[in-house]
Design a protein around this motif. Structure first.
Motif, PDB file in Angstrom:
ATOM      1  N   ALA A 113      56.465 -72.361  -0.030  1.00 42.95           N
ATOM      2  CA  ALA A 113      55.949 -73.504   0.718  1.00 42.95           C
ATOM      3  C   ALA A 113      54.426 -73.563   0.808  1.00 42.95           C
ATOM      4  N   ALA A 114      53.779 -72.459   1.185  1.00 47.91           N
ATOM      5  CA  ALA A 114      52.343 -72.518   1.465  1.00 47.91           C
ATOM      6  C   ALA A 114      51.511 -72.982   0.268  1.00 47.91           C
ATOM      7  N   PRO A 115      51.740 -72.463  -0.954  1.00 44.89           N
ATOM      8  CA  PRO A 115      50.953 -72.959  -2.093  1.00 44.89           C
ATOM      9  C   PRO A 115      51.164 -74.443  -2.359  1.00 44.89           C
ATOM     10  N   LEU A 116      52.401 -74.922  -2.209  1.00 44.42           N
ATOM     11  CA  LEU A 116      52.652 -76.341  -2.415  1.00 44.42           C
ATOM     12  C   LEU A 116      51.985 -77.177  -1.322  1.00 44.42           C
ATOM     13  N   ALA A 117      52.082 -76.729  -0.089  1.00 41.83           N
ATOM     14  CA  ALA A 117      51.445 -77.458   1.010  1.00 41.83           C
ATOM     15  C   ALA A 117      49.942 -77.563   0.791  1.00 41.83           C
ATOM     16  N   GLN A 118      49.324 -76.488   0.325  1.00 48.52           N
ATOM     17  CA  GLN A 118      47.883 -76.493   0.087  1.00 48.52           C
ATOM     18  C   GLN A 118      47.526 -77.440  -1.055  1.00 48.52           C
ATOM     19  N   ALA A 119      48.309 -77.400  -2.134  1.00 46.66           N
ATOM     20  CA  ALA A 119      48.034 -78.284  -3.272  1.00 46.66           C
ATOM     21  C   ALA A 119      48.191 -79.753  -2.876  1.00 46.66           C
ATOM     22  N   LEU A 120      49.195 -80.047  -2.074  1.00 46.75           N
ATOM     23  CA  LEU A 120      49.387 -81.420  -1.612  1.00 46.75           C
ATOM     24  C   LEU A 120      48.261 -81.850  -0.682  1.00 46.75           C
ATOM     25  N   GLN A 121      47.843 -80.951   0.175  1.00 45.17           N
ATOM     26  CA  GLN A 121      46.759 -81.264   1.101  1.00 45.17           C
ATOM     27  C   GLN A 121      45.486 -81.652   0.352  1.00 45.17           C
ATOM     28  N   GLN A 122      45.238 -81.002  -0.771  1.00 49.71           N
ATOM     29  CA  GLN A 122      44.049 -81.311  -1.569  1.00 49.71           C
ATOM     30  C   GLN A 122      44.086 -82.724  -2.143  1.00 49.71           C
ATOM     31  N   ARG A 123      45.287 -83.281  -2.269  1.00 51.73           N
ATOM     32  CA  ARG A 123      45.430 -84.666  -2.714  1.00 51.73           C
ATOM     33  C   ARG A 123      45.562 -85.639  -1.547  1.00 51.73           C
ATOM     34  N   GLY A 124      45.498 -85.134  -0.328  1.00 50.57           N
ATOM     35  CA  GLY A 124      45.639 -85.987   0.843  1.00 50.57           C
ATOM     36  C   GLY A 124      47.075 -86.293   1.207  1.00 50.57           C
ATOM     37  N   ALA A 125      48.030 -85.572   0.609  1.00 54.33           N
ATOM     38  CA  ALA A 125      49.446 -85.748   0.920  1.00 54.33           C
ATOM     39  C   ALA A 125      49.885 -84.711   1.956  1.00 54.33           C
ATOM     40  N   HIS A 126      51.071 -84.899   2.523  1.00 55.51           N
ATOM     41  CA  HIS A 126      51.537 -84.088   3.649  1.00 55.51           C
ATOM     42  C   HIS A 126      52.889 -83.460   3.325  1.00 55.51           C
ATOM     43  N   TRP A 127      53.013 -82.162   3.544  1.00 52.30           N
ATOM     44  CA  TRP A 127      54.192 -81.387   3.159  1.00 52.30           C
ATOM     45  C   TRP A 127      55.079 -81.048   4.346  1.00 52.30           C
ATOM     46  N   LEU A 128      56.401 -81.164   4.144  1.00 49.55           N
ATOM     47  CA  LEU A 128      57.394 -80.596   5.056  1.00 49.55           C
ATOM     48  C   LEU A 128      58.443 -79.861   4.234  1.00 49.55           C
ATOM     49  N   ASP A 129      58.689 -78.579   4.532  1.00 52.18           N
ATOM     50  CA  ASP A 129      59.926 -77.954   4.064  1.00 52.18           C
ATOM     51  C   ASP A 129      60.941 -78.176   5.169  1.00 52.18           C
ATOM     52  N   CYS A 130      62.034 -78.825   4.811  1.00 53.07           N
ATOM     53  CA  CYS A 130      62.943 -79.363   5.821  1.00 53.07           C
ATOM     54  C   CYS A 130      64.403 -79.183   5.411  1.00 53.07           C
ATOM     55  N   PRO A 131      64.866 -77.929   5.221  1.00 48.18           N
ATOM     56  CA  PRO A 131      66.263 -77.703   4.857  1.00 48.18           C
ATOM     57  C   PRO A 131      67.205 -78.117   5.980  1.00 48.18           C
ATOM     58  N   VAL A 132      68.470 -78.278   5.608  1.00 44.68           N
ATOM     59  CA  VAL A 132      69.437 -78.883   6.517  1.00 44.68           C
ATOM     60  C   VAL A 132      70.595 -77.942   6.790  1.00 44.68           C
ATOM     61  N   THR A 133      71.272 -78.174   7.901  1.00 41.43           N
ATOM     62  CA  THR A 133      72.560 -77.540   8.178  1.00 41.43           C
ATOM     63  C   THR A 133      73.464 -78.570   8.818  1.00 41.43           C
ATOM     64  N   GLY A 134      74.759 -78.426   8.576  1.00 43.46           N
ATOM     65  CA  GLY A 134      75.719 -79.374   9.119  1.00 43.46           C
ATOM     66  C   GLY A 134      76.779 -79.808   8.136  1.00 43.46           C
ATOM     67  N   GLY A 135      76.659 -79.376   6.877  1.00 41.76           N
ATOM     68  CA  GLY A 135      77.717 -79.593   5.906  1.00 41.76           C
ATOM     69  C   GLY A 135      77.809 -81.008   5.378  1.00 41.76           C
ATOM     70  N   LEU A 136      78.799 -81.203   4.503  1.00 38.37           N
ATOM     71  CA  LEU A 136      78.984 -82.488   3.849  1.00 38.37           C
ATOM     72  C   LEU A 136      79.308 -83.587   4.853  1.00 38.37           C
ATOM     73  N   ALA A 137      80.097 -83.263   5.872  1.00 42.15           N
ATOM     74  CA  ALA A 137      80.404 -84.267   6.901  1.00 42.15           C
ATOM     75  C   ALA A 137      79.134 -84.705   7.612  1.00 42.15           C
ATOM     76  N   GLY A 138      78.242 -83.761   7.904  1.00 39.62           N
ATOM     77  CA  GLY A 138      76.983 -84.107   8.545  1.00 39.62           C
ATOM     78  C   GLY A 138      76.103 -84.968   7.666  1.00 39.62           C
ATOM     79  N   ALA A 139      76.116 -84.722   6.353  1.00 42.18           N
ATOM     80  CA  ALA A 139      75.348 -85.541   5.426  1.00 42.18           C
ATOM     81  C   ALA A 139      75.860 -86.974   5.406  1.00 42.18           C
TER      82      ALA A 139
END
Length: 291
Positions: free
Chosen positions: A108-134
């Motif tokens: 995450a950190a290297p990608l967040a830094q590279a995105l920040q240099q382009r003015g973009a914003h990073w979230l690592d946002c994994p999920v839980t809750g299964g197929l029914a939750g999706a």
């Protein structure tokens, strides 16, 4: 922010990752009125969404150029790195970058830094809750990244979840998901062991579930799997291959924290690998209870 009726206004989503979880999540955004552009290695994987009104991007550059928000839900940490490095040169300043893969925290950190240099914003946002939750939009999301990134993505994430937890800096969402998977593995193996005993005794899933549903061994994992485990139901939501990948990542993260000898994780991974050999890696995790 989304309009009062849930429509995204001038916000446009690019989606990459159309597996069993990604498809219904992307479909929820379309149904809520979010303009959606999709890309997949094979266009036929996107066909259901294209028929519902999504736009096809012939390549990642085209997807990036037409998106204010880019969401990925991929198979591995390597895929995350490859896809985001390919997207990076084409992202406009202000783009909200959201990865929902279960991946290694160190990604995450290297990608967040590279995105920040382009003015973009990073979230690592994994999920839980299964197929029914999706399908139902009731997932829990673990968000790692800056507060401004989470704020800029709240309206989108609200269409996919009932709860978004701010976990800390970039990588914290990934790490929280792996902690969740470690705890989940213990509960799942316990349910599988009990179900195997019930199968050996010739018991049936329905009466066993009724008997134990208010006991100390009950819970989400029990409710989701005990009947399938006892009765031999093969309906697949979460595969052995998915669980194996998550446990491998959790072990790697534990080693990076100086805890390489985590006994539960090692036992769980060995058990899952044995089940993969017996039943195939694409079998559901209920196969852990089957001899």
């Amino acid at each position: 922010m989304a309009d009062a009726d849930g429509v995204a206004g001038n916000r446009r989503v690019g989606w990459i990752g159309l597996g069993s979880m990604g498809q219904p999540m992307a479909a929820r955004l379309l149904a809520a009125g979010w303009p959606l552009t999709v890309w997949a290695r094979r266009e036929e994987h996107a066909r259901p969404l294209l028929e519902q009104g999504a736009r096809w991007a012939p390549d990642l550059a085209e997807l990036a150029r037409h998106s204010t928000h880019v969401v990925t839900m991929l198979r591995s940490s390597d895929d995350v790195q490859q896809v985001w490095h390919a997207l990076l040169p084409h992202l406009a300043a202000g783009t909200q970058a959201i990865d929902m893969t279960t991946a290694a925290p160190s990604v995450a950190a290297p990608l967040a830094q590279a995105l920040q240099q382009r003015g973009a914003h990073w979230l690592d946002c994994p999920v839980t809750g299964g197929l029914a939750g999706a399908r139902q939009g009731t997932l829990t999301l673990f968000a790692g990244g800056e507060a401004c990134a989470l704020q800029g993505s709240q309206a989108l994430l609200a269409q996919l979840s009932r709860r978004v937890v701010a976990c800390g800096a970039a990588g914290s969402g990934y790490r929280t998901k792996l902690i969740n998977q470690t705890m989940m593995a213990g509960a799942l193996l316990g349910v599988a062991e009990g179900a195997a005993l019930a199968r050996a005794a010739g018991m049936q899933g329905d009466p066993l579930r009724d008997a134990l549903s208010d006991g100390t061994g009950s819970g989400w994992m029990f409710d989701a799997y005990v009947q399938r485990m006892v009765d031999g139901d093969g309906a697949v939501g979460f595969t052995l291959a998915m669980l194996r990948k998550d446990l491998e990542l959790a072990l790697l993260a534990a080693a990076e924290l100086g805890r390489p000898g985590t006994l539960l994780l090692r036992h769980a991974l060995a058990t899952v690998e044995a089940a993969c050999e017996r039943h195939g890696a694409q079998a559901g995790v209920q196969a852990l209870a089957w001899s």
